[in-house]
Scaffold this motif. Structure first.
Motif, PDB file in Angstrom:
ATOM      1  N   GLU A   7       0.816  -1.191   0.000  1.00 55.09           N
ATOM      2  CA  GLU A   7       0.000   0.000   0.000  1.00 55.09           C
ATOM      3  C   GLU A   7       0.858   1.251   0.000  1.00 55.09           C
ATOM      4  OE1 GLU A   7      -3.121   0.289  -0.251  1.00 55.09           O
ATOM      5  OE2 GLU A   7      -3.850  -1.717   0.075  1.00 55.09           O
ATOM      6  N   GLU A  11      -2.905   4.829  -1.856  1.00 58.33           N
ATOM      7  CA  GLU A  11      -3.832   3.713  -1.752  1.00 58.33           C
ATOM      8  C   GLU A  11      -4.545   3.699  -0.415  1.00 58.33           C
ATOM      9  OE1 GLU A  11      -1.077   0.538  -2.709  1.00 58.33           O
ATOM     10  OE2 GLU A  11      -2.381  -0.058  -4.361  1.00 58.33           O
ATOM     11  N   ARG A  12      -3.798   3.992   0.663  1.00 59.46           N
ATOM     12  CA  ARG A  12      -4.417   3.930   1.976  1.00 59.46           C
ATOM     13  C   ARG A  12      -5.229   5.165   2.281  1.00 59.46           C
ATOM     14  NH1 ARG A  12       0.048   3.962   5.459  1.00 59.46           N
ATOM     15  NH2 ARG A  12      -1.484   4.410   7.039  1.00 59.46           N
ATOM     16  N   ASN A  13      -4.949   6.284   1.574  1.00 65.26           N
ATOM     17  CA  ASN A  13      -5.726   7.484   1.793  1.00 65.26           C
ATOM     18  C   ASN A  13      -7.163   7.265   1.353  1.00 65.26           C
ATOM     19  OD1 ASN A  13      -6.521  10.220   2.033  1.00 65.26           O
ATOM     20  ND2 ASN A  13      -6.127  10.494  -0.153  1.00 65.26           N
ATOM     21  N   GLN A  14      -8.095   7.729   2.142  1.00 62.32           N
ATOM     22  CA  GLN A  14      -9.491   7.649   1.757  1.00 62.32           C
ATOM     23  C   GLN A  14      -9.911   8.980   1.157  1.00 62.32           C
ATOM     24  OE1 GLN A  14     -10.799   4.747   1.791  1.00 62.32           O
ATOM     25  NE2 GLN A  14      -8.934   4.009   2.740  1.00 62.32           N
ATOM     26  N   ASP A  15     -10.683   8.914   0.074  1.00 60.27           N
ATOM     27  CA  ASP A  15     -11.063  10.108  -0.672  1.00 60.27           C
ATOM     28  C   ASP A  15     -11.881  11.040   0.210  1.00 60.27           C
ATOM     29  OD1 ASP A  15     -12.976  10.656  -3.726  1.00 60.27           O
ATOM     30  OD2 ASP A  15     -11.480  11.887  -2.706  1.00 60.27           O
ATOM     31  N   ASP A 127     -10.861   6.225  -7.694  1.00 56.84           N
ATOM     32  CA  ASP A 127     -11.894   5.504  -6.951  1.00 56.84           C
ATOM     33  C   ASP A 127     -11.759   3.996  -7.131  1.00 56.84           C
ATOM     34  OD1 ASP A 127     -13.109   7.692  -5.777  1.00 56.84           O
ATOM     35  OD2 ASP A 127     -14.486   8.019  -7.441  1.00 56.84           O
ATOM     36  N   LYS A 130      -9.137   2.795  -4.864  1.00 56.88           N
ATOM     37  CA  LYS A 130      -9.668   2.739  -3.496  1.00 56.88           C
ATOM     38  C   LYS A 130     -10.441   1.441  -3.280  1.00 56.88           C
ATOM     39  CE  LYS A 130      -7.832   5.303  -1.967  1.00 56.88           C
ATOM     40  NZ  LYS A 130      -7.034   5.706  -3.117  1.00 56.88           N
ATOM     41  N   SER A 133      -8.163  -1.557  -3.132  1.00 55.10           N
ATOM     42  CA  SER A 133      -7.500  -1.552  -1.827  1.00 55.10           C
ATOM     43  C   SER A 133      -8.443  -2.051  -0.741  1.00 55.10           C
ATOM     44  CB  SER A 133      -7.022  -0.131  -1.507  1.00 55.10           C
ATOM     45  OG  SER A 133      -6.432  -0.063  -0.231  1.00 55.10           O
ATOM     46  N   THR A 134      -9.724  -1.674  -0.827  1.00 58.71           N
ATOM     47  CA  THR A 134     -10.711  -2.131   0.155  1.00 58.71           C
ATOM     48  C   THR A 134     -10.886  -3.641   0.089  1.00 58.71           C
ATOM     49  OG1 THR A 134     -11.871  -0.008   0.003  1.00 58.71           O
ATOM     50  CG2 THR A 134     -13.096  -1.862   0.936  1.00 58.71           C
ATOM     51  N   SER A 204     -14.149   6.777   5.657  1.00 57.97           N
ATOM     52  CA  SER A 204     -14.281   6.367   4.264  1.00 57.97           C
ATOM     53  C   SER A 204     -15.554   5.562   4.020  1.00 57.97           C
ATOM     54  CB  SER A 204     -13.072   5.501   3.876  1.00 57.97           C
ATOM     55  OG  SER A 204     -13.323   4.778   2.692  1.00 57.97           O
ATOM     56  N   HIS A 320      -0.731  10.884   3.957  1.00 58.55           N
ATOM     57  CA  HIS A 320      -1.655  10.616   2.864  1.00 58.55           C
ATOM     58  C   HIS A 320      -1.842  11.784   1.907  1.00 58.55           C
ATOM     59  CE1 HIS A 320      -3.791   7.104   5.090  1.00 58.55           C
ATOM     60  NE2 HIS A 320      -2.493   6.945   4.971  1.00 58.55           N
TER      61      HIS A 320
END
Length: 410
Positions: A7, A11-15, A127, A130, A133-134, A204, A320
């Motif tokens: 990651e 990738e780990r940052n949430q929008d 997105d 994201k 990654s989830t 997130s 992030h």
């Protein structure tokens, strides 16, 4: 960056919305932005199959450009692509189940669109990253394949909680533990399973939709299947590594005792948690580098801890927002953060500057990332001074944007 690598901060940052814009927004505009973001994330879940199948189709086209005698040397290439397509279809079924009830998942808010009439358009690469990654978060939090990683990340935190609040010396059901950045909820769930009153907090929607599904819709062990590595076309030793499944949940999330005090709250940590002197323990794992300004986190945790309460942290400092345009980002060294915590009034009780761990690692990949994390425990003194830095700040309590009181993600 090669697909399947560890990651990254992105990738780990949430929008999230712009730090500056969110400060300036009216409540009406904030609600409009949140509603717009909600449906954007729903669309990403639904667009998944089209997005990934386009990648598979590109691999097939490029293979067919090869000279025929080269293609004949690779008789298993196209059959493997068919396996990948099947895995993507299976993933889409799970993702569709996750978002099926999301419109009504929050107790005190509706997003006001007729879901049946909406047309799903293409989602951004951001997105879709994201979402992929989830999917890997299910490995980390709710599969047997993620146990080693959980042991390296969650176990030190849990053991420290047990040392600070031992069951033979206190009524652990009255010990209130907060887990900001709770992700899919496994750490908070494990703390609750030990008898503590634990609340997870997550911002997130990607994580909230998924945690709601696993905590409230899954009641049989290993009944669900995902193919989390199907997006990784590089660094595979064997073709079968790309299409291997994981099964979740490895435990029944609904097996907590009936009197358990477990909840998940949706919303921005800094906005939701404003009531001072509320929590006995704040436990953060791979969280503090999600801040625009990590000192905001230090200040908030100081404020919400009871006098004598402890903050337990494990994680790196992969900020992030560091490379995101138009976003405030203050990148501090651990040395700077530690100095700020001490100046604020925290007492450092435990410190380990080298705890090795991974984050949603593909254990069969030819490329792996290893985090050399910091682990610390700091305490808010029982006797808090009444002025200057180190004072428990006055805070106006605000109801969480979406609050819950059961083992549901709300």
């Amino acid at each position: 960056m090669a697909e399947g690598a560890g990651e990254t901060g992105e990738e780990r940052n949430q929008d999230v919305y712009s730090y500056r814009e969110r400060v300036k927004c009216s409540p009406e505009e904030e609600a409009r932005l949140e509603r717009q973001h909600f449906w954007k994330v729903i669309d990403a879940f639904r667009y998944y199959r089209i997005h990934v199948q386009e990648r598979v189709n590109r691999a097939e086209r490029q293979f067919r450009y090869l000279p025929e005698h080269h293609q004949l040397l690779l008789p298993d290439f196209l059959p493997n692509l068919d396996k990948i397509r099947h895995c993507v279809d299976q993933n889409q079924e799970v993702l569709q189940a996750i978002v099926q009830n999301c419109v009504h998942m929050f107790e005190n808010i509706q997003y006001g669109e007729d879901d049946d009439l909406r047309k799903v358009g293409p989602s951004s690469t951001f997105d879709m990253d994201k979402l992929k990654s989830t999917i890997k978060q299910f490995v980390r939090d709710w599969s047997e394949a993620g146990k080693a990683e959980r042991d390296s990340c969650y176990k030190p935190l849990i053991e420290e909680i047990q040392r600070r609040f031992p069951q033979d010396q206190c009524d652990v059901s009255t010990v209130k533990v907060l887990v900001p950045g709770a992700g899919l909820g496994r750490l908070a769930w494990e703390i609750t399973r030990l008898g503590y009153a634990c609340q997870g907090n997550e911002w997130s929607f990607f994580m909230l939709f998924s945690s709601h599904f696993v905590l409230n819709r899954c009641d049989k062990e290993n009944a669900m299947t995902l193919y989390p590595w199907v997006h990784q076309f590089s660094n595979n030793k064997r073709s079968s590594d790309q299409t291997r499944p994981i099964f979740f949940p490895d435990v029944n999330p609904q097996s907590l005792p009936p009197n358990s005090d477990f909840s998940m709250v949706a919303g921005d940590f800094l906005e939701v948690y404003t009531e001072p002197d509320t929590w006995d323990c704040v436990t953060t794992c791979f969280f503090i580098d999600t801040a625009h300004n990590v000192i905001d986190y230090v200040e908030t945790i100081w404020n919400i801890l009871k006098p004598g309460g402890v903050w337990i942290n494990l994680g790196p400092l992969l900020y992030h927002f560091e490379n995101m345009a138009n976003e405030l980002s203050i990148e501090l060294s651990y040395e700077d953060i530690k100095a700020a915590m001490l100046r604020y009034g925290f007492q450092l009780e435990v410190e380990k500057e080298s705890v090795l761990t991974t984050y949603t690692e593909n254990d069969r990949s030819m490329l792996k990332y290893l985090y050399d994390c910091v682990f610390f425990v700091v305490r808010k003194p029982v006797d808090v001074f009444s002025n200057g830095i180190g004072t428990a700040m006055e805070g106006q309590f605000e109801e969480p944007a979406h609050s819950g009181n059961s083992n549901a993600t709300t």
